[in-house]
Write an enzyme that holds these catalytic residues in place. Structure first.
Site, short mmCIF file in Angstrom:
data_model
loop_
_atom_site.label_atom_id
_atom_site.label_comp_id
_atom_site.label_asym_id
_atom_site.label_seq_id
_atom_site.Cartn_x
_atom_site.Cartn_y
_atom_site.Cartn_z
CG HIS A 68 -2.05 0.88 1.11
ND1 HIS A 68 -1.93 2.24 1.19
CD2 HIS A 68 -3.36 0.62 0.87
CE1 HIS A 68 -3.12 2.77 1.01
NE2 HIS A 68 -4.00 1.81 0.81
CE1 TYR A 198 -5.46 9.23 7.60
CE2 TYR A 198 -4.05 9.64 5.71
CZ TYR A 198 -4.30 8.99 6.90
OH TYR A 198 -3.39 8.09 7.39
N PRO A 290 -4.06 6.61 17.24
CG PRO A 290 -6.24 5.84 16.92
CD PRO A 290 -5.38 6.60 17.89
CE LYS A 294 4.53 6.93 12.17
NZ LYS A 294 4.97 6.46 10.86
CE1 TYR A 387 -0.08 8.01 7.03
CE2 TYR A 387 0.45 7.07 4.90
CZ TYR A 387 -0.46 7.32 5.89
OH TYR A 387 -1.75 6.88 5.76
#
Ligand code: APR
Length: 390
Positions: A68, A198, A290, A294, A387
């Protein structure tokens, strides 16, 4: 060696110790069936995959995990996509539901002679500051019991016995309540985007994360204190579609919600990650919101560092790694915390608005932050590096 908790931290640690020839028992409060079906996170950073691969623990995720490497932001200023796999260090995530990873780690651990006591709840870690620590437990049949060990690894999460057993003043806790809550949902529906989604909306944040070809994770920001079952399925889909701007960018693929829970976004870090013979790893060491997925990645990283240090001490008589364990982990933890905190600021309207319920200044800052992520290549490289990385 006694390890508390059979999550990603405890089972990674257990596997590495057992394979080094260190006798190790994992005490786990839950039953096995619960552990391998409990849906949690699912995004594994490239570094996490490398650690698991290095120790022969990555077979399942390499076979069934999905690579991904893109996320899409939907905002009041339009939408943009970041192909983060081609930015920064050029790394990707592997999407592999955490319960499958836990199942794999458990199977491997038992196969190499590891022992897990299911249904055994650690009640307290005793005498950690002496050379003879022990763990008081409630056995599966309800009777009290006691396990003795040279060292105890607290991998039993934020509400576990390891944290509770730290005497006042032994460890400092840095904590932050971000003032934001998410309704976390698992939908029995295929993903609606080929990217993490998002959505920043005046009604609140909404998120979309693929898990498998049939299961998708959604998040909808809700008021603090909202019960998980307060909204009907219909209302949730309407909110998701509104915030994700489905009218403009395409409908969401609906299905029943098979799991829901409310998460208050909170973070904390304990310093140091050791009290005498008790070492902390995973959520027990630091709780991370969350927002940037991580938690499980830090857990695996810390478990590897702790396993190496314990092996050096127990097999080679060299305590240096144990003495420096906390100081070596903390920079990674803080870096992840800083990025997760930044993500929260990117994705939400201010948690503590002004008296009239708004904070135009902070709102404008957030839009500007999104705009620079959309337009600045160096910002995008920075984003990609943090990220995917830990
Ligand atoms: N005694 C024994 N076991 C316990 C106790 C206790 N008192 N308290 C909790 N546990 C067990 C839980 O049942 C759980 O299986 O400890 C385990 C902790 O596992 P996780 O919560 O998965 O924590 P960790 O291994 O640190 O993994 C980190 O991954 O998905 C993320 O949010 C998750 O960030 C977390 C993570």
């Amino acid at each position: 060696m006694v390890v508390l908790g059979a999550g990603p931290a405890g089972l990674t640690l257990g596997n590495l110790l057992q394979r080094s020839g260190i006798d190790c028992v994992v005490l786990e409060r839950a039953e096995r069936a619960h552990l391998v079906t409990r849906a949690r996170a699912g995004f594994l950073a490239a570094h996490t995959v490398r650690i698991l691969e290095r120790h022969g623990l990555a077979e399942g995720l390499l076979r069934y995990g999905q690579a991904h490497s893109a996320c899409e932001f939907r905002t009041e200023d339009g939408r943009f996509r970041l192909e983060y796999g081609g930015l920064g260090l050029g790394e990707r995530h592997t999407v592999y539901p955490q319960q499958l990873l836990v199942g794999d780690l458990l199977t491997r651990f038992l196969a190499v002679g590891g022992r897990v006591e299911f249904g055994t709840e650690a009640v307290a870690v005793l005498d950690a500051d002496t050379g003879r620590p022990s763990v008081a437990v409630r056995e599966a049949d309800g009777r009290p019991g006691r396990w003795q060990a040279r060292y105890v690894a607290g991998c039993d999460g934020r509400h576990g016995a390891a944290r509770r057993s730290l005497p006042a003043g032994a460890v400092r806790r840095y904590d932050c309540d971000h003032g934001v809550s998410w309704l976390g949902l698992l939908a029995e529906a295929p993903p609606s985007l080929d990217a993490v989604g998002y959505a920043v909306h005046e009604r609140g944040f909404a998120g979309h994360m693929a898990r498998t070809s049939e299961i998708t994770r959604y998040y909808v920001q809700c008021e603090r204190g909202t019960p998980a079952d307060a909204w009907s399925e219909e209302r949730i889909w309407e909110e998701l579609e509104l915030r994700m701007r489905a009218k403009e960018y395409g409908p969401l693929r609906r299905g029943p919600f098979v799991q829901r829970s409310v998460v208050d976004l909170e973070s904390d870090v304990l310093e140091p990650l050791r009290h005498g013979a008790l070492f902390l790893a995973g959520d027990a060491a630091a709780l991370i919101s969350p927002s940037a997925a991580k938690g499980a990645n830090l857990a695996v990283l810390e478990a590897e560092m702790l396993a190496r240090a314990l092996t050096d001490d127990l097999l080679h008589g060299d305590p240096t790694g144990l003495d420096t364990y906390s100081a070596r982990c903390l920079p990674y933890i803080w870096r992840a915390q800083e990025f997760s905190h930044w993500m929260i600021g990117l994705l939400h309207r201010p948690a503590r608005p002004g008296a009239d319920g708004s904070s135009p200044f902070h709102d404008a800052l957030r839009r500007s932050r999104l705009a620079s992520l959309r337009t600045s290549r160096s910002r995008q490289d920075w984003f990609a590096e943090h990220y995917v990385g830990v």
